[in-house]
Structure formats: C-alpha cells, structure tokens
Design a protein around this motif. Structure first.
Motif, PDB file in Angstrom:
ATOM      1  N   THR A 201       0.713  -0.732  -0.477  1.00 26.20           N
ATOM      2  CA  THR A 201       0.012   0.231  -0.039  1.00 26.20           C
ATOM      3  C   THR A 201       0.620   1.568   0.303  1.00 26.20           C
ATOM      4  O   THR A 201       0.437   2.334  -0.409  1.00 26.20           O
ATOM      5  CB  THR A 201      -1.466  -0.054   1.501  1.00 26.20           C
ATOM      6  OG1 THR A 201      -1.810  -1.385   1.400  1.00 26.20           O
ATOM      7  CG2 THR A 201      -1.983   1.057   0.945  1.00 26.20           C
ATOM      8  N   THR A 202       2.418   1.425   0.624  1.00 25.92           N
ATOM      9  CA  THR A 202       2.603   2.911   0.973  1.00 25.92           C
ATOM     10  C   THR A 202       3.305   3.127  -0.664  1.00 25.92           C
ATOM     11  O   THR A 202       3.086   4.200  -1.124  1.00 25.92           O
ATOM     12  CB  THR A 202       3.695   2.175   1.359  1.00 25.92           C
ATOM     13  OG1 THR A 202       3.972   1.967   3.360  1.00 25.92           O
ATOM     14  CG2 THR A 202       4.835   3.080   1.966  1.00 25.92           C
ATOM     15  N   GLY A 203       3.756   2.196  -1.247  1.00 26.09           N
ATOM     16  CA  GLY A 203       4.308   2.288  -3.036  1.00 26.09           C
ATOM     17  C   GLY A 203       3.665   2.776  -3.615  1.00 26.09           C
ATOM     18  O   GLY A 203       3.321   3.990  -4.192  1.00 26.09           O
ATOM     19  N   LEU A 204       2.256   1.708  -3.199  1.00 32.23           N
ATOM     20  CA  LEU A 204       0.884   2.590  -4.739  1.00 32.23           C
ATOM     21  C   LEU A 204       0.032   4.117  -4.264  1.00 32.23           C
ATOM     22  O   LEU A 204       0.313   4.884  -4.511  1.00 32.23           O
ATOM     23  CB  LEU A 204      -0.293   0.944  -4.490  1.00 32.23           C
ATOM     24  CG  LEU A 204       0.133  -0.118  -5.094  1.00 32.23           C
ATOM     25  CD1 LEU A 204      -1.086  -0.565  -4.693  1.00 32.23           C
ATOM     26  CD2 LEU A 204       0.590   0.015  -6.094  1.00 32.23           C
ATOM     27  N   LEU A 205      -0.339   4.000  -2.766  1.00 34.18           N
ATOM     28  CA  LEU A 205      -0.295   5.040  -2.031  1.00 34.18           C
ATOM     29  C   LEU A 205       0.544   6.504  -2.548  1.00 34.18           C
ATOM     30  O   LEU A 205       0.114   7.662  -2.528  1.00 34.18           O
ATOM     31  CB  LEU A 205      -0.526   4.692  -0.568  1.00 34.18           C
ATOM     32  CG  LEU A 205      -1.100   5.654   0.283  1.00 34.18           C
ATOM     33  CD1 LEU A 205      -2.986   6.030  -0.114  1.00 34.18           C
ATOM     34  CD2 LEU A 205      -1.476   5.625   2.009  1.00 34.18           C
ATOM     35  N   ALA A 206       1.824   6.110  -1.942  1.00 38.70           N
ATOM     36  CA  ALA A 206       2.833   7.268  -2.533  1.00 38.70           C
ATOM     37  C   ALA A 206       2.712   8.081  -3.813  1.00 38.70           C
ATOM     38  O   ALA A 206       2.950   8.896  -4.106  1.00 38.70           O
ATOM     39  CB  ALA A 206       3.894   6.483  -2.046  1.00 38.70           C
TER      40      ALA A 206
END
Length: 498
Positions: A201-206
């Motif tokens: 999620t961190t990568g996609l959210l970022a």
C-alpha cells in the motif's frame, strides 16, 4: 449452551512441581485437538459450538485490530524510502548516506523500547497501552510533514520508532495468550500479512499521492505522503480502546459473555499457558529467563533471519529500481508493491503449512524459502554479469524470507508457554537484538552511496541463508527434546496416580 462441570485443576508454577488447587468450573473446551487438520480447516473437528463462537470473536477483535494497526504502522514507517525517491532527497539536500542513517536511527529507537514495553504489558492492560502508543506515533508521523533538515526528520523518526517498538512483540504476546498450539501460526500469519499489505500500500499510495497532490496548497508530494499516512492512523488507534481484548489476565471485555470468557481461559489452562504472576521484574526473574535454552538459541536464530533480508530494510531493490532511467518516480513507487504482493501469498502459504504439518514441517519449509532467497542473491553478487530479468526476479521474491516471521515468533510463543513473563521477554528480545544488529550492520553493509550494487553485502545475506537453516534444525531438535520430556513427565505422573 455448554454444560459446566466441576473438576480438580492444577496450577503449575514455571519452575516448581504441580500442586492441587480448589475445584473450578469447566466449560467444555476441546481437550484433544486432532493431530491432522485439513489445510483449509479453520476449526478443529472437536471444537464445540461455544468454542467456535469464542474463536470467531477472538479472531475478529484481535486479528482485525492487529492487522489494521500493523498495516498503518508499515505505511508510517515505510513512507521514508518512497518520500526519499519522490523529492525529499533533493529538498533536504541529502547527498550522502542520510537514508541509511535515518533507517539506523529508527532501528536504534525501535529496539530500545521493545523489551521494557512488552514486559510492561505483563503488568498493565494491553488494550490501553497499545492504542496510546499508536496515537503517539501518528502524531510524530504527521510532524514529518514539516521537516526541513536531516536533524529534524531524524528526531521525528526516533520518536516514531520508540512508540512503534512495543507493538509487534505485544501482539505476538497477546496471540500466545488466547490461541492453542494448533491455531497459533496461522493467526500469526494473518497478522503478519498486514506487513506485506502495508508495504504494498505504501508504494501504491505514495505513487497516487505524488501524482495527485504534488504542489497542492504549495506543498510538494512527499510532504503530503506523511499527512495522508497519519490521517489513517488516528481512527485505528482510537478503535483499539474499545475492541482490543488484551489478555485473559486483563479481565472480560464487553463482547464476551461470562461463559465465553471462562471457556477462553480454560482453553489456555489445557495448553499449559500461564498468566503472568504480576510481580516486579527482578534479578531473580532475569536469572530465570536466562537459565533456559530459549533465550540463548531463539535470539541468535532471529538475528540471522533478520540480517538475511537486511537489503530490503535498507531499500536495496528500491534503489535499483530508481537507478533505471526508463522508470518514472510514479512507476518506481508502484513497482515497490510487487515484492510485498507476492509476500502476502508466501505468508499465508507458509503459516497454513506449519499449522497443518506441525513441527516436522518447519525445517523443510524454511529450507525451501531460504533456498529461493539464496539463488536470488546472486543477481546482485554478480551484478555486472546478470541479466535485467534476473535482477527483477530477485526484486520480486525479496519478501520470501520476511514471510517466515510468523513461524519464528510462534515457535517462541510455544517454547515459553509455561511462563508468561519469559514469553514476553524472549519474544521482545528476539526482535530487539535483531533490530539492534541491523542498526549498525545496515550502515556498514548498505551505504547509500554504493547503490545499487552492494555486492559484498549480498554475499553476507547469501551466507546467512545457510546458517539460518542450520540453526533452525538445532531449534527444532531442542523443541522435540523438550516435548519428549514433558510427555515422559506426564506419563510418570499418571502412572504414580494409579
């Protein structure tokens, strides 16, 4: 409605012989969980309707909260690398090893609070301590939004680390306080899946934040990443005050009936799982902890495991992706989600296999995972002569060793089941000492200026795959020896009673 019956109970002190105590009521807990369980079976065939209802309530209130909080914890913690490649490096003037130094500062704070905070949980209610720590790290996450220097960002990261330190070990301690041996690993797996979901999620959210909010209200995209992450943290923290049941010692929570709570405690009594004694932690207590094999073998085992995937913690594969000119910032942030996405599959599969296969499944499974990871390391060791596809394979499977976490900590939960304080101490020591090693080894092994090669460091990781598997064999042998002694003692007690 289950029928209650009166029986004679035994209260076993961690270091003394069993003694009889007054008769207590029992609630019909499963006294003989089956040795064979279907791979997709969630309950044991001998679990009655009341026990299944209790398990479902435990699963919903413990696992849902543990999952969500660990998910946002990984977002709050992991946003640094994504912010770094999204403009933080340039805005704060980082031109050296600041990234690895920030990671090491975080790890130092993270390990410093683990042991005392987890032992604190054996005396005070977890349902108040854990949500309060989550609120605290959410506050410091949002403060990262305003960081304008290395020192300021490092201070916020240190405070986040100190407040996040207790969480992981405390959740494993709580899981070990409610679940049987045949239930524990897959619940630990469900909990740990959230780390993969959080990293993904961190990568996609970022990527989404950078694409949508870069420049909004005069602020660059990486600053908005911290605002969004913190805004997700606060409601989850508050929900914990109402939903997290703590441990059986903390008392009945609102969603249990008296009968359900009684059965939950009986389940742990049948497993030989003790409540903490509630006294002060003293020199004699630590002598008890250190007088058994658990600390001396489980802690080095965990250190080898964590250092074996240190490149992931240090951002090695992400920095390789960032070095490819054809990939944009948004693409790199999206691609960081590949490894944790596969990791979710690994975690579920590994946890279910060990819960189903028991102790005999541990060595083959860990050997398989480490074998894949060992092969992947040569994509980086021979960096200049390996193909682009081989490097992508190594990046994609980078989460496979991390996925063994539920096995490591469940083994510790079961090995120390007869002594609640030791269980808290050993679990927290495993992660604290491992993190302490990674704090200084990371600086030496993965200096940011050497990205994306780190060839010597990947040799270290390859060697650790071998030593970790060998140490696993030793751990499983000690577990088998201890179980055999318990069975012989139980047989002798039955024979003497006759």
């Amino acid at each position: 409605m289950a029928t209650k019956e009166t029986v004679l109970s035994e209260d076993r002190d961690a270091d003394s012989a069993s003694v009889s105590v007054p008769a207590v009521e029992t609630y019909g807990a499963n006294k003989s969980p089956g040795s064979v369980k279907g791979i997709f079976a969630w309950f044991d065939a001998n679990d009655g309707p009341l026990e299944r209802r209790v398990i479902m309530k435990l699963d919903f209130f413990i696992l849902s909260y543990a999952f969500l909080a660990f998910w946002v914890m990984y977002i709050d913690r992991g946003m640094l690398t994504n912010a770094y490649i999204s403009g933080l490096k340039e805005d704060l003037g980082f031109d050296g090893n600041e990234l690895v130094q920030l990671n090491s500062i975080f790890q130092a704070g993270y390990c410093a609070s683990m042991i005392p905070a987890t032992l604190f949980l054996t005396k005070y209610p977890a349902q108040y301590i854990i949500p309060t720590s989550i609120l605290g790290w959410g506050i410091f996450t949002i403060l990262c939004f305003r960081a304008n220097s290395f020192g300021e960002l490092a201070a916020y990261r240190l405070c986040i680390a100190l407040l996040q330190g207790p969480y992981f070990c405390s959740v494993h301690y709580i899981l070990g306080s409610w679940y049987r041996r045949d239930e524990l690993v897959r619940r630990a797996g469900v909990f740990y899946v959230s780390s993969g979901v959080g990293t993904m999620t961190t990568g996609l959210l970022a990527a989404r934040i950078y694409a949508s909010l870069d420049g909004a209200l005069g602020h660059v995209g990486w600053r908005w990443m911290y605002v969004i992450a913190a805004s997700m943290t606060f409601p989850i923290a508050i929900w914990g005050y109402f939903s997290l049941p703590g441990t059986p010692r903390d008392g009945k929570h609102w969603f249990f009936t008296e009968e359900e709570f009684g059965l939950a405690k009986e389940r742990m009594s049948l497993q030989g799982r003790s409540n903490p004694k509630g006294g002060l932690i003293s020199r004699a207590t630590f002598k008890r902890f250190l007088g058994r094999w658990h600390f001396w073998l489980l802690v080095p085992w965990n250190i080898q495991w964590l250092l074996g995937y240190l490149s992931m913690v240090s951002g090695g594969p992400t920095l390789w992706l960032r070095s490819i000119p054809e990939y944009s910032t948004v693409q790199v942030n999206n691609y960081t989600a590949v490894a944790p996405s596969l990791g979710i599959v690994f975690i579920f599969a590994f946890s279910w296999i060990v819960d189903n296969g028991g102790r005999k499944a541990i060595v083959p499974l860990i050997a398989f995972a480490c074998g894949i990871h060992f092969i992947a390391k040569f994509a980086w060791i021979a960096y200049d002569s390996t193909s682009f596809g081989y490097k992508w394979f190594a990046t994609a499977v980078n989460y496979i060793e991390v996925s063994l976490s539920p096995i490591n900590y469940s083994v510790a939960n079961l090995a120390c089941s007869a002594d609640a304080e030791e269980r808290a101490f050993v679990i927290s020591s495993m992660l604290a000492f491992s993190t302490a090693f990674s704090a200084w080894v990371g600086i030496l092994a993965f200096p940011t200026v050497e990205a994306p090669r780190f060839s010597k460091s990947y040799i270290m990781e390859a060697v650790l795959q071998v030593t970790y598997v060998a140490w696993t064999v030793l751990i499983v042998w000690f577990l088998g020896r201890e179980d055999k002694k318990k069975e012989e003692k139980k047989a002798a007690e039955i024979q003497s009673a006759e």
